[in-house]
Design a protein around this motif. Structure first.
Motif, PDB file in Angstrom:
ATOM      1  N   VAL A 154      72.246  79.269  39.461  1.00  0.00           N
ATOM      2  CA  VAL A 154      72.462  80.507  38.711  1.00  0.00           C
ATOM      3  C   VAL A 154      72.115  81.728  39.566  1.00  0.00           C
ATOM      4  CG1 VAL A 154      71.800  81.775  36.633  1.00  0.00           C
ATOM      5  CG2 VAL A 154      72.159  79.291  36.535  1.00  0.00           C
TER       6      VAL A 154
ATOM      7  N   ARG B 158      70.112  65.784  39.158  1.00  0.00           N
ATOM      8  CA  ARG B 158      70.301  66.933  38.261  1.00  0.00           C
ATOM      9  C   ARG B 158      71.773  67.010  37.886  1.00  0.00           C
ATOM     10  NH1 ARG B 158      67.075  72.069  39.936  1.00  0.00           N
ATOM     11  NH2 ARG B 158      66.908  72.333  37.700  1.00  0.00           N
TER      12      ARG B 158
ATOM     13  N   VAL C 111      57.204  84.287  43.851  1.00  0.00           N
ATOM     14  CA  VAL C 111      56.745  85.408  43.041  1.00  0.00           C
ATOM     15  C   VAL C 111      55.518  84.963  42.260  1.00  0.00           C
ATOM     16  CG1 VAL C 111      57.347  87.035  41.228  1.00  0.00           C
ATOM     17  CG2 VAL C 111      59.079  86.322  42.901  1.00  0.00           C
TER      18      VAL C 111
ATOM     19  N   CYS D 211      78.187  67.127  36.156  1.00  0.00           N
ATOM     20  CA  CYS D 211      79.482  67.479  35.554  1.00  0.00           C
ATOM     21  C   CYS D 211      79.675  68.987  35.547  1.00  0.00           C
ATOM     22  CB  CYS D 211      79.547  67.028  34.092  1.00  0.00           C
ATOM     23  SG  CYS D 211      79.885  65.303  33.909  1.00  0.00           S
TER      24      CYS D 211
ATOM     25  N   GLN E  81      74.567  68.219  42.164  1.00  0.00           N
ATOM     26  CA  GLN E  81      74.124  69.612  42.141  1.00  0.00           C
ATOM     27  C   GLN E  81      73.807  70.127  43.537  1.00  0.00           C
ATOM     28  OE1 GLN E  81      71.571  70.768  38.929  1.00  0.00           O
ATOM     29  NE2 GLN E  81      70.649  72.450  40.042  1.00  0.00           N
TER      30      GLN E  81
ATOM     31  N   GLY F 238      74.020  72.817  30.936  1.00  0.00           N
ATOM     32  CA  GLY F 238      72.968  73.584  31.587  1.00  0.00           C
ATOM     33  C   GLY F 238      73.504  74.531  32.635  1.00  0.00           C
ATOM     34  N   ALA F 239      73.864  73.980  33.778  1.00  0.00           N
ATOM     35  CA  ALA F 239      74.381  74.818  34.860  1.00  0.00           C
ATOM     36  C   ALA F 239      75.680  75.494  34.434  1.00  0.00           C
ATOM     37  CB  ALA F 239      74.602  73.975  36.113  1.00  0.00           C
ATOM     38  N   ASN F 240      76.496  74.771  33.678  1.00  0.00           N
ATOM     39  CA  ASN F 240      77.761  75.366  33.244  1.00  0.00           C
ATOM     40  C   ASN F 240      77.526  76.651  32.452  1.00  0.00           C
ATOM     41  OD1 ASN F 240      79.891  73.624  34.261  1.00  0.00           O
ATOM     42  ND2 ASN F 240      78.999  72.039  32.979  1.00  0.00           N
TER      43      ASN F 240
ATOM     44  N   ASP G 173      68.658  78.424  33.114  1.00  0.00           N
ATOM     45  CA  ASP G 173      67.615  77.629  32.447  1.00  0.00           C
ATOM     46  C   ASP G 173      66.386  78.457  32.070  1.00  0.00           C
ATOM     47  OD1 ASP G 173      69.176  75.393  32.664  1.00  0.00           O
ATOM     48  OD2 ASP G 173      67.687  74.161  33.708  1.00  0.00           O
TER      49      ASP G 173
ATOM     50  N   ASP H  76      63.133  82.911  46.792  1.00  0.00           N
ATOM     51  CA  ASP H  76      62.931  81.544  46.300  1.00  0.00           C
ATOM     52  C   ASP H  76      61.723  80.917  46.947  1.00  0.00           C
ATOM     53  OD1 ASP H  76      64.952  79.396  44.673  1.00  0.00           O
ATOM     54  OD2 ASP H  76      63.339  78.505  45.856  1.00  0.00           O
ATOM     55  N   ASP H  77      61.035  80.223  46.093  1.00  0.00           N
ATOM     56  CA  ASP H  77      59.859  79.460  46.421  1.00  0.00           C
ATOM     57  C   ASP H  77      60.134  78.403  47.496  1.00  0.00           C
ATOM     58  OD1 ASP H  77      57.450  78.403  45.996  1.00  0.00           O
ATOM     59  OD2 ASP H  77      57.902  77.451  44.081  1.00  0.00           O
TER      60      ASP H  77
HETATM   61  C1  LIG Z   1      69.154  64.796  34.562  1.00  0.00           C
HETATM   62  C2  LIG Z   1      69.844  66.114  34.466  1.00  0.00           C
HETATM   63  C3  LIG Z   1      71.224  66.141  34.373  1.00  0.00           C
HETATM   64  C4  LIG Z   1      71.902  67.345  34.269  1.00  0.00           C
HETATM   65  N1  LIG Z   1      73.265  67.335  34.193  1.00  0.00           N
HETATM   66  C5  LIG Z   1      73.934  68.508  34.113  1.00  0.00           C
HETATM   67  C6  LIG Z   1      75.340  68.519  34.156  1.00  0.00           C
HETATM   68  O1  LIG Z   1      75.997  67.471  34.255  1.00  0.00           O
HETATM   69  N2  LIG Z   1      75.980  69.719  34.081  1.00  0.00           N
HETATM   70  C7  LIG Z   1      75.284  70.903  33.990  1.00  0.00           C
HETATM   71  O2  LIG Z   1      75.929  71.950  33.919  1.00  0.00           O
HETATM   72  N3  LIG Z   1      73.940  70.921  33.997  1.00  0.00           N
HETATM   73  C8  LIG Z   1      73.253  69.756  34.057  1.00  0.00           C
HETATM   74  N4  LIG Z   1      71.890  69.781  34.126  1.00  0.00           N
HETATM   75  C9  LIG Z   1      71.170  71.071  34.057  1.00  0.00           C
HETATM   76  C10 LIG Z   1      71.126  71.815  35.403  1.00  0.00           C
HETATM   77  O3  LIG Z   1      70.496  71.025  36.386  1.00  0.00           O
HETATM   78  C11 LIG Z   1      70.366  73.113  35.203  1.00  0.00           C
HETATM   79  O4  LIG Z   1      70.889  73.785  34.082  1.00  0.00           O
HETATM   80  C12 LIG Z   1      70.475  74.057  36.403  1.00  0.00           C
HETATM   81  O5  LIG Z   1      69.835  73.553  37.522  1.00  0.00           O
HETATM   82  C13 LIG Z   1      69.865  75.424  36.066  1.00  0.00           C
HETATM   83  O6  LIG Z   1      69.991  76.263  37.159  1.00  0.00           O
HETATM   84  P1  LIG Z   1      69.030  77.509  37.364  1.00  0.00           P
HETATM   85  O7  LIG Z   1      69.534  78.167  38.590  1.00  0.00           O
HETATM   86  O8  LIG Z   1      68.966  78.278  36.091  1.00  0.00           O
HETATM   87  O9  LIG Z   1      67.579  76.911  37.564  1.00  0.00           O
HETATM   88  P2  LIG Z   1      67.018  75.926  38.704  1.00  0.00           P
HETATM   89  O10 LIG Z   1      68.090  75.086  39.258  1.00  0.00           O
HETATM   90  O11 LIG Z   1      65.867  75.239  38.087  1.00  0.00           O
HETATM   91  O12 LIG Z   1      66.531  76.898  39.841  1.00  0.00           O
HETATM   92  C14 LIG Z   1      65.371  77.675  39.730  1.00  0.00           C
HETATM   93  C15 LIG Z   1      64.975  78.185  41.098  1.00  0.00           C
HETATM   94  O13 LIG Z   1      63.917  79.113  40.959  1.00  0.00           O
HETATM   95  C16 LIG Z   1      62.986  78.913  41.997  1.00  0.00           C
HETATM   96  N5  LIG Z   1      61.680  79.425  41.537  1.00  0.00           N
HETATM   97  C17 LIG Z   1      60.956  78.996  40.480  1.00  0.00           C
HETATM   98  N6  LIG Z   1      59.823  79.696  40.379  1.00  0.00           N
HETATM   99  C18 LIG Z   1      59.814  80.593  41.385  1.00  0.00           C
HETATM  100  C19 LIG Z   1      58.906  81.603  41.812  1.00  0.00           C
HETATM  101  N7  LIG Z   1      57.751  81.841  41.167  1.00  0.00           N
HETATM  102  N8  LIG Z   1      59.217  82.344  42.876  1.00  0.00           N
HETATM  103  C20 LIG Z   1      60.380  82.131  43.542  1.00  0.00           C
HETATM  104  N9  LIG Z   1      61.269  81.204  43.189  1.00  0.00           N
HETATM  105  C21 LIG Z   1      61.004  80.428  42.122  1.00  0.00           C
HETATM  106  C22 LIG Z   1      63.002  77.415  42.246  1.00  0.00           C
HETATM  107  O14 LIG Z   1      62.569  77.107  43.550  1.00  0.00           O
HETATM  108  C23 LIG Z   1      64.484  77.096  42.048  1.00  0.00           C
HETATM  109  O15 LIG Z   1      65.209  77.173  43.243  1.00  0.00           O
HETATM  110  C24 LIG Z   1      71.178  68.564  34.238  1.00  0.00           C
HETATM  111  C25 LIG Z   1      69.783  68.548  34.340  1.00  0.00           C
HETATM  112  C26 LIG Z   1      69.118  67.340  34.454  1.00  0.00           C
HETATM  113  C27 LIG Z   1      67.636  67.345  34.571  1.00  0.00           C
END
Ligand SMILES: Cc1cc2nc3c(=O)[nH]c(=O)nc-3n(C[C@H](O)[C@H](O)[C@H](O)COP(=O)(O)OP(=O)(O)OC[C@H]3O[C@@H](n4cnc5c(N)ncnc54)[C@H](O)[C@@H]3O)c2cc1C
Lengths: 71, 534
Positions: free
Chosen positions: B36, B65, B155, B68, B126, B324-326, B312, B55-56
């Motif tokens: 995201v 993760r 952060v 789809c 992912q 989630g990611a979608n 998320d 990013d951390d």
């Molecule tokens: C088993 C499983 C299956 C899934 N299948 C699907 C699927 O098929 N399709 C789908 O769309 N979604 C799926 N998802 C959900 C998907 O993985 C998440 O919705 C997606 O990763 C969210 O992305 P994000 O960028 O919001 O958060 P994240 O991917 O969690 O990224 C957060 C980032 O923030 C960084 N961060 C955190 N705290 C700090 C800080 N204090 N300072 C700096 N950086 C920080 C982390 O290092 C990380 O890089 C699945 C999840 C799981 C667990």
């Protein structure tokens, strides 16, 4: 939209009731529950109309004896 | 071994900001380089908004993760410039099979609709998804776009003020402070930003544990999605088998509530379980095994002054339905054009409140759908199990019961019905392209409708003439004149029974307004409304 029928609609109420009970004869509680669930799903699909189904769901809930299952 | 998730892509490097005597102020800071945050950075940089991503970590995420990715996500990636890479690497599948107990009860063909550039969805790890986004970031950097990722910048504290945000950042070489006009928190489900700001995150927690294993095997299982209810190899529970690129297979085994998580994760426990499922003779290697429980919840509001939550961090769903990611990508799609216009002074700040309205609406839809799937897959009471099994027994014999089987409803984008930026609909045009709906793709000559849309607002004219150079309310619109004459797909999607139509399309490719004839005044009013000016 047709309304949920709340007046007599079965030609042979005794016959239907007997058939319903006959289907449950010899079934365990679990088998009976499963039978009822299948029956509800078959009938729900046949009715199809979502408003009618919602009315029927509510009617079933409302018709529980007082104090046992009020909505 | 050097898999992509083992390579530092944006290793820590000292930045002059760390040596500044006064905290440096940026326009937009994004926390999190997950799917995201990376997508948001690309979107903003493409709009020439300077952006810093903190990013951390310093690499793509690892472990089991997302796999789809839905059509709308691929369309958004196309707009961001990396759709092709994802589709090329991804696996496309169309057949699903549902098993109950020892037998297959039915198979379905997704029968994806024709006339779209992108498939209904693809399977892709992912880490590849993030890699392609990261490569796009690099391309933009090389092209001189204002985008920067700082690895191992964690952060640690946030101060939210009415007109800016203060951040305290920890690095391997100590801490420093930054200020930013705007902050986008894409820091994941555990969002430290959310916690530091003391904000809520309420919803439902599901007790069931799931063992998620990614295995590498050279088996010739077909490229299909297999879902089991109550199979002999996992009694009373569910199971899923789904293919990913590189002969990696996702296996998902429900384990129930009271389990020893550590013990269940050990290979000596996992391998026999998988052998029972796949067959003794099948050779495989474990790429990754983890145990998850799932939640469905969201923040009450996604915008808190100058801090905006996306992905998320703002909402979390169970993975059944792949939302989630979608949905996080749809957040980005919705947010970035708005933020860019506010920063440019083209739109008032309250335009950002529509992000809150529209994406809360999307999150609620996703939570509803994934909660329903989870309830079907893991019945919570005796009677819900009775009905679930009744549906499955009927589905084996009768077509009518199959739509009731819910092993995940695949992600489709939310239609912002009643949305605050919509203009009242014209009568007589097809429902699927109504105001609030995402534009439906259609073939256009040798190419595709979506590819022909602009980065800003587009006025689409179907069999009506409009001026070629169009500036309304001070904005130069992209104009696109097309004919439905020999294009039945376009006709069905944009005209229906009407002879002609005009569509005002937002930068995120959602319909803002439409008419059956061109009227400059009406378009101006709708445009002004769509940027919250009136
Ligand atoms: C088993 C499983 C299956 C899934 N299948 C699907 C699927 O098929 N399709 C789908 O769309 N979604 C799926 N998802 C959900 C998907 O993985 C998440 O919705 C997606 O990763 C969210 O992305 P994000 O960028 O919001 O958060 P994240 O991917 O969690 O990224 C957060 C980032 O923030 C960084 N961060 C955190 N705290 C700090 C800080 N204090 N300072 C700096 N950086 C920080 C982390 O290092 C990380 O890089 C699945 C999840 C799981 C667990």
């Amino acid at each position: 939209m047709s309304d949920l029928k709340l007046t007599r609609n079965l030609q042979d109420p005794d016959g239907f009731y007997a058939n319903l009970l006959a289907m449950h004869e010899g079934l365990s509680k679990a088998e009976s529950d499963a039978f009822n669930a299948r029956l509800i799903l078959i009938m729900a699909n046949h009715i199809g109309d979502e408003q009618l189904l919602a009315r029927a769901l509510h009617l079933a809930a409302e018709s529980a004896p007082e104090g046992r299952h009020g909505l | 071994m050097n898999k992509i998730f083992e390579i530092p892509l944006y290793p820590y490097a000292r930045h002059p900001d760390q040596d500044a005597t006064h905290p440096v102020r940026h326009k937009v800071i994004i926390i999190g380089a997950g799917p995201v945050g990376l997508a948001a950075a690309i979107d903003l940089a493409q709009r020439d908004v300077p952006v810093v991503v903190l990013d951390d970590n310093d690499r793509v995420s690892f472990g089991s993760r997302a796999i789809c990715f839905a059509k709308r996500t691929l369309e958004i990636l196309d707009r961001l410039g990396c759709g092709e890479a994802a589709v090329e690497k991804g696996v496309t599948w169309n057949t699903g099979r549902v098993f109950f107990d020892e037998r297959e009860i039915y198979a379905f063909d997704l029968l994806p609709e024709d006339g779209h550039k992108r498939p209904a969805f693809i399977n892709l790890q992912q880490y590849y998804f993030e890699q392609f986004l990261f490569e796009r970031v690099q391309q933009l950097v090389d092209a001189g776009k204002p985008i920067e990722i700082r690895g191992r910048n964690r952060v640690e504290a946030i101060g939210a003020h009415p007109d800016h945000v203060r951040l305290e950042i920890e690095t391997p070489e100590g801490s420093y402070e930054l200020h930013s006009d705007w902050l986008i928190a894409c820091d994941g489900a555990g969002s430290p930003t959310r916690r530091m700001m003391g904000l809520d995150f309420v919803g439902r927690v599901f007790e069931d544990n799931f063992l998620i294993a990614d295995v590498v095997m050279k088996a010739d299982f077909p490229t299909e999605r297999w879902f089991w209810f109550d199979p002999p190899f996992n009694r009373g529970q569910s199971a899923l088998l789904h293919r990913q690129p590189d002969n990696v297979w996702r296996i998902d085994l429900q384990l129930g509530c009271d389990i020893d998580r550590e013990a269940e994760k050990r290979p000596e426990r996992v391998i026999p379980r998988l052998k029972e499922m796949l067959g003794e003779e099948v050779e495989f290697e474990l790429e990754w095994v983890s145990i998850y429980t799932f939640q469905c919840r969201r923040m009450e509001r996604f915008r808190h002054g100058r801090v905006i939550f996306a992905g998320d961090a703002a909402h979390q769903v169970s993975p059944f339905g792949a939302r989630g990611a979608n949905s996080g990508l749809q957040d980005v799609d919705n947010l970035c054009w708005k933020l860019a216009m506010v920063l440019e002074g083209q739109a008032p700040e309250r335009l950002l409140d529509s992000y809150d309205w529209e994406r809360v609406c999307g999150a609620d839809e996703n939570i509803l759908n994934s909660t329903r799937s989870t309830d079907f897959i893991t019945p919570k009471s005796d009677i819900s199990k009775v009905f679930r099994n009744a549906v499955l027994d009927l589905a084996a014999r009768h077509e009518f019961a199959r739509p009731l089987v819910n092993s995940g409803r695949l992600s489709v984008p939310c239609v912002y019905d009643e949305g605050p930026l919509n203009t009242e609909d014209a009568t007589g045009l097809p429902a699927r392209t109504r105001p609030g709906a995402p534009v439906v793709d259609a073939p256009l000559g040798e190419g595709w409708l979506l590819d022909a849309l602009g980065q800003g607002f587009t006025l689409l004219a179907v069999d009506v003439s409009i001026p070629e150079d169009l500036t309304l309310a001070g904005f130069a619109l992209t104009t696109l004149s097309v004919s439905a004459e020999d294009n039945p797909t376009l006709r069905a999607r944009y005209l229906g029974d009407a002879q002609k139509a005009i569509y005002l399309i937002r930068p995120d490719q959602h319909v803002a307004a439409r008419w059956t004839d061109y009227d400059a005044e009406a378009v101006t009013a709708a445009l002004t409304h769509a940027i919250a000016k009136a």
